[in-house]
Design a protein around this motif. Structure first.
Motif: not given
Length: 227
Positions: A183-212
């Protein structure tokens, strides 16, 4: 208190409306007794839509049930996978992860909470989750020897709390195809963050929903403002 009715209500009134529809996750929430991981003085709150304090210290709490459920759904942990959790708390999230994974290592910076998590997991009959007392903000990939389970690599890494940014040292511990949830960010709203490793030192990031969520201890806290 009728715990089974309260558990059913939690799933139907909190979890499902929050777009958690994975049948395996819903079945797991019905199976693992959340009330057994809640401090005795707060058992009546075990299924409430809230964070439950675990100690008198700020930020040490169980996340709200719907947040835990959504994280589980996003990660889609498989039976062959090795999981690292940062922030064991009372051990409840580790218990959920252990039912889906081959092995779980969970780190807790507070020694008393770490022992509580160990006791709770043992009482629940869960033996593929190991609780270690340690600082998850440390650069674990550099701090442990290659034959220590903490050296990774991991299929899944879960941060059971919030951070300002996803730590690169933890991303480096993911296998290709591995996922990190934070869960990434600052109040009052943060983002649920999912990082997938897709290769050597390569990543894909999605942020699907908000929370705190409360901050994890000792993780870097850069300014939220740019000057």
């Amino acid at each position: 208190m009728n715990y089974e009715q309260a558990r059913f209500n939690m799933i139907e009134q909190q979890i499902r409306p929050w777009e958690v529809l994975d049948s395996q996750v819903l079945s797991l929430l019905a199976l693992v007794r959340r009330e057994d991981f809640v401090p005795a003085s707060k058992k009546a709150l075990a299924f409430a839509d809230m964070e439950i304090p675990l100690t008198g210290k700020p930020g040490q709490c169980m996340l709200a049930p719907k947040v835990e459920a959504r994280i589980l759904q996003d990660l889609a942990v498989q039976k062959h996978e090795k999981v690292l959790e940062i922030g064991a708390g009372s051990g409840y999230m580790a218990a959920l992860l252990a039912h889906r994974a081959q092995q779980v290592i969970t780190l807790e910076i507070d020694a008393d909470l770490a022992q509580l998590a160990r006791n709770n997991l043992k009482k629940a009959g869960i033996y593929n989750a190991e609780v270690r007392t340690g600082d998850g903000a440390a650069k674990l990939s550099q701090a442990v020897s290659s034959n220590d389970p903490l050296s990774g690599p991991f299929d899944v890494i879960v941060l059971s709390g919030s951070v300002a940014d996803v730590p690169p040292a933890l991303l480096a511990m993911l296998k290709t195809g591995g996922r990190l949830s934070a869960i990434v960010g600052f109040e009052p709203m943060m983002r649920a963050t999912l990082v997938t490793c897709v290769g050597e030192a390569a990543f894909r990031t999605t942020q699907g929903w908000d929370t705190v969520a409360p901050r994890l201890v000792n993780f870097p806290e850069p300014s939220r403002f740019n000057f």
